[in-house]
Design a protein around this motif. Structure first.
Motif, PDB file in Angstrom:
ATOM      1  N   LEU A   1       0.830  -1.198   0.000  1.00 17.82           N
ATOM      2  CA  LEU A   1       0.000   0.000   0.000  1.00 17.82           C
ATOM      3  C   LEU A   1       0.874   1.262   0.000  1.00 17.82           C
ATOM      4  O   LEU A   1       1.227   1.779   1.059  1.00 17.82           O
ATOM      5  CB  LEU A   1      -0.930   0.007   1.223  1.00 17.82           C
ATOM      6  N   PRO A   2       1.207   1.792  -1.175  1.00 15.06           N
ATOM      7  CA  PRO A   2       1.951   3.056  -1.229  1.00 15.06           C
ATOM      8  C   PRO A   2       1.124   4.195  -0.646  1.00 15.06           C
ATOM      9  O   PRO A   2      -0.115   4.175  -0.690  1.00 15.06           O
ATOM     10  CB  PRO A   2       2.183   3.272  -2.733  1.00 15.06           C
ATOM     11  N   HIS A   3       1.808   5.188  -0.109  1.00 13.84           N
ATOM     12  CA  HIS A   3       1.160   6.330   0.535  1.00 13.84           C
ATOM     13  C   HIS A   3       1.484   7.608  -0.229  1.00 13.84           C
ATOM     14  O   HIS A   3       2.614   7.823  -0.663  1.00 13.84           O
ATOM     15  CB  HIS A   3       1.652   6.458   1.984  1.00 13.84           C
ATOM     16  N   SER A   4       0.504   8.483  -0.347  1.00 15.06           N
ATOM     17  CA  SER A   4       0.706   9.745  -1.061  1.00 15.06           C
ATOM     18  C   SER A   4       1.609  10.686  -0.267  1.00 15.06           C
ATOM     19  O   SER A   4       1.677  10.617   0.962  1.00 15.06           O
ATOM     20  CB  SER A   4      -0.634  10.431  -1.310  1.00 15.06           C
ATOM     21  N   PRO A   5       2.297  11.603  -0.961  1.00 14.52           N
ATOM     22  CA  PRO A   5       3.057  12.651  -0.257  1.00 14.52           C
ATOM     23  C   PRO A   5       2.117  13.527   0.565  1.00 14.52           C
ATOM     24  O   PRO A   5       0.950  13.706   0.229  1.00 14.52           O
ATOM     25  CB  PRO A   5       3.701  13.447  -1.411  1.00 14.52           C
ATOM     26  N   TYR A   6       2.648  14.115   1.626  1.00 12.18           N
ATOM     27  CA  TYR A   6       1.828  14.899   2.536  1.00 12.18           C
ATOM     28  C   TYR A   6       1.351  16.217   1.923  1.00 12.18           C
ATOM     29  O   TYR A   6       0.399  16.824   2.415  1.00 12.18           O
ATOM     30  CB  TYR A   6       2.609  15.189   3.821  1.00 12.18           C
ATOM     31  N   LEU A   7       2.012  16.663   0.860  1.00  4.12           N
ATOM     32  CA  LEU A   7       1.631  17.933   0.242  1.00  4.12           C
ATOM     33  C   LEU A   7       0.323  17.841  -0.541  1.00  4.12           C
ATOM     34  O   LEU A   7      -0.349  18.846  -0.752  1.00  4.12           O
ATOM     35  CB  LEU A   7       2.739  18.405  -0.712  1.00  4.12           C
ATOM     36  N   MET A   8      -0.044  16.665  -0.968  1.00  5.52           N
ATOM     37  CA  MET A   8      -1.219  16.510  -1.815  1.00  5.52           C
ATOM     38  C   MET A   8      -2.479  16.953  -1.075  1.00  5.52           C
ATOM     39  O   MET A   8      -2.727  16.538   0.046  1.00  5.52           O
ATOM     40  CB  MET A   8      -1.364  15.048  -2.261  1.00  5.52           C
ATOM     41  N   ASN A   9      -3.263  17.814  -1.737  1.00  2.00           N
ATOM     42  CA  ASN A   9      -4.551  18.245  -1.181  1.00  2.00           C
ATOM     43  C   ASN A   9      -5.553  18.424  -2.310  1.00  2.00           C
ATOM     44  O   ASN A   9      -5.673  19.505  -2.895  1.00  2.00           O
ATOM     45  CB  ASN A   9      -4.409  19.545  -0.388  1.00  2.00           C
ATOM     46  N   LEU A  10      -6.282  17.361  -2.602  1.00  2.32           N
ATOM     47  CA  LEU A  10      -7.277  17.408  -3.664  1.00  2.32           C
ATOM     48  C   LEU A  10      -8.493  18.244  -3.275  1.00  2.32           C
ATOM     49  O   LEU A  10      -9.330  18.547  -4.122  1.00  2.32           O
ATOM     50  CB  LEU A  10      -7.728  15.994  -4.030  1.00  2.32           C
ATOM     51  N   GLY A  11      -8.593  18.606  -2.016  1.00  5.79           N
ATOM     52  CA  GLY A  11      -9.717  19.422  -1.568  1.00  5.79           C
ATOM     53  C   GLY A  11      -9.411  20.905  -1.569  1.00  5.79           C
ATOM     54  O   GLY A  11     -10.232  21.706  -1.099  1.00  5.79           O
ATOM     55  N   SER A  12      -8.245  21.280  -2.101  1.00  7.72           N
ATOM     56  CA  SER A  12      -7.844  22.682  -2.085  1.00  7.72           C
ATOM     57  C   SER A  12      -8.887  23.575  -2.751  1.00  7.72           C
ATOM     58  O   SER A  12      -9.416  23.237  -3.810  1.00  7.72           O
ATOM     59  CB  SER A  12      -6.502  22.828  -2.822  1.00  7.72           C
ATOM     60  N   PRO A  13      -9.211  24.731  -2.158  1.00  9.58           N
ATOM     61  CA  PRO A  13     -10.219  25.632  -2.724  1.00  9.58           C
ATOM     62  C   PRO A  13      -9.857  26.138  -4.110  1.00  9.58           C
ATOM     63  O   PRO A  13      -8.683  26.185  -4.477  1.00  9.58           O
ATOM     64  CB  PRO A  13     -10.250  26.795  -1.723  1.00  9.58           C
ATOM     65  N   LYS A  14     -10.874  26.535  -4.870  1.00  5.77           N
ATOM     66  CA  LYS A  14     -10.640  27.047  -6.222  1.00  5.77           C
ATOM     67  C   LYS A  14      -9.852  28.347  -6.190  1.00  5.77           C
ATOM     68  O   LYS A  14      -9.014  28.601  -7.047  1.00  5.77           O
ATOM     69  CB  LYS A  14     -11.978  27.279  -6.936  1.00  5.77           C
ATOM     70  N   GLU A  15     -10.162  29.182  -5.218  1.00  2.00           N
ATOM     71  CA  GLU A  15      -9.502  30.472  -5.151  1.00  2.00           C
ATOM     72  C   GLU A  15      -8.924  30.676  -3.765  1.00  2.00           C
ATOM     73  O   GLU A  15      -9.555  30.373  -2.754  1.00  2.00           O
ATOM     74  CB  GLU A  15     -10.480  31.602  -5.463  1.00  2.00           C
ATOM     75  N   GLY A  16      -7.709  31.197  -3.726  1.00  2.00           N
ATOM     76  CA  GLY A  16      -7.098  31.498  -2.453  1.00  2.00           C
ATOM     77  C   GLY A  16      -7.272  32.972  -2.122  1.00  2.00           C
ATOM     78  O   GLY A  16      -7.534  33.798  -2.977  1.00  2.00           O
ATOM     79  N   THR A  17      -7.106  33.297  -0.881  1.00  2.00           N
ATOM     80  CA  THR A  17      -7.219  34.675  -0.444  1.00  2.00           C
ATOM     81  C   THR A  17      -5.898  35.104   0.161  1.00  2.00           C
ATOM     82  O   THR A  17      -5.415  34.485   1.105  1.00  2.00           O
ATOM     83  CB  THR A  17      -8.331  34.829   0.613  1.00  2.00           C
ATOM     84  N   LEU A  18      -5.314  36.139  -0.398  1.00  2.00           N
ATOM     85  CA  LEU A  18      -4.084  36.657   0.166  1.00  2.00           C
ATOM     86  C   LEU A  18      -4.435  37.576   1.330  1.00  2.00           C
ATOM     87  O   LEU A  18      -4.990  38.660   1.141  1.00  2.00           O
ATOM     88  CB  LEU A  18      -3.286  37.424  -0.894  1.00  2.00           C
ATOM     89  N   LEU A  19      -4.144  37.122   2.535  1.00  2.00           N
ATOM     90  CA  LEU A  19      -4.503  37.902   3.716  1.00  2.00           C
ATOM     91  C   LEU A  19      -3.410  38.915   4.022  1.00  2.00           C
ATOM     92  O   LEU A  19      -2.224  38.596   3.971  1.00  2.00           O
ATOM     93  CB  LEU A  19      -4.697  36.967   4.914  1.00  2.00           C
ATOM     94  N   PRO A  20      -3.771  40.153   4.342  1.00  2.00           N
ATOM     95  CA  PRO A  20      -2.761  41.179   4.636  1.00  2.00           C
ATOM     96  C   PRO A  20      -2.146  40.979   6.018  1.00  2.00           C
ATOM     97  O   PRO A  20      -2.785  40.485   6.942  1.00  2.00           O
ATOM     98  CB  PRO A  20      -3.576  42.478   4.597  1.00  2.00           C
TER      99      PRO A  20
END
Length: 298
Positions: free
Chosen positions: A54-73
């Motif tokens: 059972l191979p495991h995915s890298p920890y960086l993978m996030n298929l649930g990442s939002p469509k748009e990010g918000t750059l917070l000041p």
């Protein structure tokens, strides 16, 4: 990569997990055919079938990442000026690029599995990073898996249950079921139950009938046919703590009696059970915990 097979054999394992690339980097070298053939031949020589790897995915993978990010000041400490960072900090926001990179990574990883003759691939479903709804995040996760399925045949994506920590998806069995409902080819989707994550999410595996109750609940909500693997980990945190903190078998809050239930649960028969416990200087290697788990079987 083939040395992982020899190590699994040396410690007395009958199944094993592995990373197919660096687990903390987006970039990786391609897998050459000679290395893939060496891996397959070593598996055959050591008696490991693909259904128990059972191979495991890298920890960086996030298929649930939002469509748009918000750059917070951020207010600069030495002035009253406002600073917008040139990139979104991962614990605050996430951008479309993370989803696309995660999806591309999944395609690449399934391709590696195919090249290595492997049939299962474990992933953490993803996180909404507090920016989108659970429903939308689940849909994005399924979309990413459906796309990867369309690019690489035969390999089954295995969703790991989570601990309900933060904005992660998969701590509730209902969330895993909803992802599965959105998958086009349901013959290529499954679940890996992590004991530490389940305990942290509120399933009291230390209780006398805790494991049976968890599997009964899983069977009712998700369906036992989707159970493809188990990750064996004790928990540093108490039941319901929502913390993903693995502990060595019998040294955490689940305890030996909890794992006695796990090792004698008939619905776990025939699927890989993978240790993910931390390094312990008191143990020679994983053979110590493997022997301990076997000793609990009746």
């Amino acid at each position: 990569m083939w040395k992982a097979v020899l190590e699994a054999k040396r410690v007395g394992a009958r199944a094993f997990g592995m990373f197919l690339r660096s687990q903390r980097s987006w970039n990786s070298k391609s897998l050459d055919d000679e290395a893939a053939e060496k891996f397959q031949s070593t598996c055959q020589e050591c008696g490991f079938e693909s259904c128990y790897i059972l191979p495991h995915s890298p920890y960086l993978m996030n298929l649930g990442s939002p469509k748009e990010g918000t750059l917070l000041p951020f207010l600069l400490s030495d002035s009253k000026s406002v600073y917008f960072p040139p990139y979104p900090l991962p614990f605050i926001s996430c951008c479309l690029d993370v989803f696309l990179k995660s999806r591309a990574m999944l395609v690449e990883e399934l391709g590696r599995c195919k090249q290595l003759g492997l049939t299962l691939y474990n992933i953490h479903p993803g996180s909404r990073v507090g920016a989108i709804s659970v429903t939308e995040c689940i849909k994005r996760i399924a979309d990413g898996i459906n796309y990867a399925h369309s690019q690489v045949p035969d390999v089954t994506v295995v969703l790991e249950n989570m601990s309900c920590q933060g904005s992660t998806i998969g701590g509730h069995f209902e969330e895993l079921r909803e992802i599965i409902d959105h998958i086009t080819d349901k013959s290529r989707i499954g679940v890996c139950l992590d004991t530490c994550h389940a305990f942290a999410a509120g399933h009291n595996l230390a209780d006398e009938a805790g494991v049976k109750l968890m599997i009964d609940t899983f069977s009712k909500i998700v369906g036992i046919s989707y159970l493809k693997a188990v990750h064996l980990n004790d928990s540093k945190g108490e039941v319901g703590c929502h913390l993903d903190r693995h502990e060595n078998i019998g040294q955490g809050y689940i305890g030996l009696e909890g794992f006695r239930q796990v090792m004698n649960e008939p619905r776990f028969d025939g699927i890989p059970m993978i240790l993910e416990t931390p390094y312990n200087p008191d143990f020679e290697d994983y053979s110590t915990e493997i022997g301990l788990l076997y000793s609990l079987c009746s």
